[in-house]
Scaffold this motif. Structure first.
Motif, PDB file in Angstrom:
ATOM      1  N   GLN A  90       0.833  -1.160  -0.146  1.00 29.18           N
ATOM      2  CA  GLN A  90       0.022   0.035   0.061  1.00 29.18           C
ATOM      3  C   GLN A  90       0.927   1.514  -0.120  1.00 29.18           C
ATOM      4  N   HIS A  91       1.999   1.259   0.778  1.00 33.69           N
ATOM      5  CA  HIS A  91       2.970   2.464   0.744  1.00 33.69           C
ATOM      6  C   HIS A  91       3.322   2.705  -0.523  1.00 33.69           C
ATOM      7  N   PHE A  92       3.968   1.747  -1.261  1.00 32.94           N
ATOM      8  CA  PHE A  92       4.578   1.975  -2.713  1.00 32.94           C
ATOM      9  C   PHE A  92       3.502   1.985  -3.663  1.00 32.94           C
ATOM     10  N   GLY A  93       2.358   1.491  -3.505  1.00 39.89           N
ATOM     11  CA  GLY A  93       1.336   1.493  -4.378  1.00 39.89           C
ATOM     12  C   GLY A  93       1.718   0.125  -5.411  1.00 39.89           C
ATOM     13  N   VAL A  94       2.156  -0.798  -5.069  1.00 41.53           N
ATOM     14  CA  VAL A  94       2.358  -2.043  -5.980  1.00 41.53           C
ATOM     15  C   VAL A  94       1.790  -3.241  -5.454  1.00 41.53           C
ATOM     16  N   SER A  95       2.031  -4.449  -6.214  1.00 39.02           N
ATOM     17  CA  SER A  95       1.432  -5.608  -5.633  1.00 39.02           C
ATOM     18  C   SER A  95       2.347  -6.125  -4.428  1.00 39.02           C
ATOM     19  N   ARG A  96       1.824  -7.238  -3.606  1.00 41.02           N
ATOM     20  CA  ARG A  96       2.531  -7.904  -2.558  1.00 41.02           C
ATOM     21  C   ARG A  96       3.594  -8.640  -3.264  1.00 41.02           C
ATOM     22  N   GLU A  97       3.420  -9.124  -4.453  1.00 40.19           N
ATOM     23  CA  GLU A  97       4.365  -9.959  -5.137  1.00 40.19           C
ATOM     24  C   GLU A  97       5.506  -9.333  -5.366  1.00 40.19           C
ATOM     25  N   THR A  98       5.299  -7.932  -5.840  1.00 40.06           N
ATOM     26  CA  THR A  98       6.629  -7.060  -6.132  1.00 40.06           C
ATOM     27  C   THR A  98       7.309  -6.793  -4.857  1.00 40.06           C
ATOM     28  N   VAL A  99       6.416  -6.299  -3.724  1.00 39.05           N
ATOM     29  CA  VAL A  99       7.104  -6.365  -2.471  1.00 39.05           C
ATOM     30  C   VAL A  99       8.147  -7.494  -2.064  1.00 39.05           C
ATOM     31  N   ARG A 100       7.405  -8.560  -2.383  1.00 39.75           N
ATOM     32  CA  ARG A 100       8.233  -9.898  -1.725  1.00 39.75           C
ATOM     33  C   ARG A 100       9.359 -10.086  -2.651  1.00 39.75           C
ATOM     34  N   GLN A 101       9.356  -9.649  -3.937  1.00 37.23           N
ATOM     35  CA  GLN A 101      10.458  -9.825  -4.885  1.00 37.23           C
ATOM     36  C   GLN A 101      11.464  -8.814  -4.255  1.00 37.23           C
ATOM     37  N   ALA A 102      11.053  -7.354  -3.889  1.00 42.78           N
ATOM     38  CA  ALA A 102      12.008  -6.305  -3.344  1.00 42.78           C
ATOM     39  C   ALA A 102      12.586  -6.972  -2.184  1.00 42.78           C
ATOM     40  N   LEU A 103      12.111  -7.592  -1.447  1.00 44.21           N
ATOM     41  CA  LEU A 103      12.671  -7.775  -0.202  1.00 44.21           C
ATOM     42  C   LEU A 103      13.523  -9.006  -0.323  1.00 44.21           C
ATOM     43  N   ASP A 104      13.227  -9.891  -1.292  1.00 45.35           N
ATOM     44  CA  ASP A 104      14.362 -10.988  -1.780  1.00 45.35           C
ATOM     45  C   ASP A 104      15.499 -10.461  -2.183  1.00 45.35           C
ATOM     46  N   VAL A 105      15.413  -9.280  -2.815  1.00 44.68           N
ATOM     47  CA  VAL A 105      16.824  -8.440  -3.486  1.00 44.68           C
ATOM     48  C   VAL A 105      17.586  -7.901  -2.242  1.00 44.68           C
ATOM     49  N   LEU A 106      16.997  -7.392  -1.300  1.00 48.60           N
ATOM     50  CA  LEU A 106      17.526  -6.876   0.011  1.00 48.60           C
ATOM     51  C   LEU A 106      18.218  -7.979   0.824  1.00 48.60           C
TER      52      LEU A 106
END
Length: 247
Positions: free
Chosen positions: A48-64
């Motif tokens: 919700q904060h970044f205005g994207v899907s939860r899948e995208t957030v999950r992928q971003a967290l994997d990168v970090l």
């Protein structure tokens, strides 16, 4: 890493959307939006904060995670950047008003497992007559004169997520001393961001001041409520705040 969908790419940036979100989240972590060691908001809140899907957030967290900038355990994900550790002393003392009385004062603190005051139960969202951990603090001058008293009630969230507090349930007999001065440190170590609100009022028909502190976490869940009564004739209420330097 989960498969990237078509809408997870940005043709203008030439970088996957999850990579952009990882970069933005890293920037917020470095800016101190979430202190090192504290738990990140859940995937839904980040989406919700970044205005994207939860899948995208999950992928971003994997990168970090792969970069060693975020670690995940049973309590969730937290930043591992260098910075002020969670264990560092904070200006909040537990309970409110503790450790600020006159020289030579005698402090006593105990815990019980009992039904909290009705106003505490309402503030914590507890069902009527449901018991919880209640902490009582008293400070008296060397001559026995009462200086301040505090009653704290903890929420089910605090007891469930803060292991150190939960352990007190089986020994909350109201007799043994129970100094919970590190309660706020324990909460922060459990990944809870603390927000407190102190309201100060005069006690009717008495030379005393009432301070009511309410503490909730980053999800607006109540953690504890404290009522502190100070003898305004004999004692002074002091608030001390530390504001870290920028950068």
């Amino acid at each position: 890493m989960a498969r990237t969908t078509h809408h997870d790419h940005s043709e203008n940036e030439g970088q996957p959307l999850y990579g952009q979100i990882a970069t933005q989240l890293l920037g917020e972590l470095r800016a101190g939006t979430i202190p090192p060691g504290e738990r990140l908001p859940g995937e839904r809140q980040l989406a919700q904060h970044f205005g994207v899907s939860r899948e995208t957030v999950r992928q971003a967290l994997d990168v970090l995670r792969h970069s060693g900038l975020v670690a995940t355990d049973r309590r969730g994900s937290h930043a591992t950047l260098h910075g002020r550790p969670v264990e560092s002393p904070v200006s909040l003392a537990f309970p409110v008003g503790a450790g600020a009385t006159e020289h030579g004062a005698v402090d006593r603190a105990t815990v019980t497992w009992e039904e909290p005051p009705p106003e505490h139960a309402a503030a914590l969202g507890l069902a009527p007559h449901r018991p919880t951990l209640v902490h009582r603090y008293e400070s008296a001058a060397p001559d026995g004169r009462a200086l301040r008293t505090a009653v704290t009630s903890f929420s089910t969230v605090a007891l469930a997520e803060v292991e150190e507090l939960g352990r007190y349930r089986d020994r909350a007999d109201g007799a043994a001393a129970a100094q919970l001065r590190r309660a706020y440190d324990w909460m922060r170590k459990a990944g809870l961001t603390l927000h407190h609100r102190d309201a100060i009022s005069h006690v009717a028909d008495a030379d005393a001041v009432l301070v009511t502190r309410r503490v909730h976490d980053q999800y607006a869940r109540p953690l504890e409520i404290t009522d502190l009564v100070v003898d305004a004739r004999q004692d002074t209420l002091v608030y001390e705040f530390t504001v870290p330097a920028a950068g």
